[in-house]
Design a protein around this motif. Structure first.
Motif: not given
Length: 248
Positions: A23, A60, A63-64, A215
């Motif tokens: 992250s 990850a 999240t992204y 993050r």
């Protein structure tokens, strides 16, 4: 899996680094692989760390993933899958020392190439049609042998000049696909089994904690520092692998 207290400490640190790398700073992931090789033979470490990488990839990607540039994922993945198959075929023919030296030398060559490109300029088009296939096959081979494709992705992303979040998102999706693709090969080689996976489950919360920290880190670090740190970690990883193979 029976470990000494110092080995558990290294395992927790490595799992934390896996989460951070997934992250945050992608080049950091190779350090987790190095830590696992201090606890067990290099080939065994390759199988042990893979499920942890998958845990981090899932977090990850959630999240992204919206920042992922799928053009780059599909440009690399078929070549990388081919490299994985080559690594699987070569795995029993290459000992730990040979694999470390080869991968380290490749890393150093790619880092030097990227530094030269930075010094004298260059654009994506100047790499030619050979660039993505070469990076993909080398990344696939090394990720099967040593879970060490991160520095190849660093070099590719630097060459493509992607913004920071696009870089992280594309890497997250790419490595999720790649690491899931590798799992059957690792099971076939006997490097992932019930005992090793139970060990992975114990460390999964630590990976999640590292991903949370990563993050926070990636949102604060600027683009130039992000690229420099990723490249520096790739250089350190290459030097470590070459030195370890030479010393052995």
């Amino acid at each position: 899996m029976t470990l000494e207290p110092w080995q558990w400490a290294l395992a927790v640190l490595a799992a934390l680094i896996v989460g951070i790398s997934k992250s945050g700073i992608g080049g950091l992931g190779i350090l987790a692989v190095v830590l696992f090789t201090l606890m067990m033979p290099a080939k065994q470490a390759t199988g042990t760390v893979l499920p942890l990488l998958c845990f981090g990839d899932i977090v990850a990607s959630v999240t992204y993933g919206r920042h992922a540039k799928w053009l780059h994922v599909w440009r690399l993945f078929p070549w990388t899958a081919g490299g994985v198959v080559l690594g699987w075929l070569a795995f029993d023919r290459v000992n730990d020392r040979q694999a470390q030296g080869l991968i380290g030398a490749i890393f150093l060559g790619l880092v030097v190439t990227q530094l030269i490109r930075r010094k004298w300029g260059g654009h994506e088009a100047e790499h030619g049609a050979w660039f993505a296939p070469t990076i993909g096959v080398l990344a696939g081979f090394t990720t099967l042998v040593a879970n060490a494709a991160g520095p190849f992705m660093v070099v590719y992303m630097l060459a493509m000049r992607l913004p920071k979040l696009d870089w992280v998102g594309t890497s997250a999706v790419f490595f999720l696909l790649l690491n899931l693709f590798k799992v059957p090969f690792m099971v076939d080689l006997g490097l992932i089994h019930a005992t090793s996976f139970t060990f992975n489950l114990w460390l999964a919360p630590v990976v999640l904690a590292g991903a949370w920290f990563g993050r926070k880190l990636v949102l604060k670090i600027d683009q130039q520092a992000f690229e420099n740190l990723a490249l520096a970690l790739s250089l350190v990883a290459g030097l470590n692998l070459v030195y370890t193979s030479w010393r052995g």
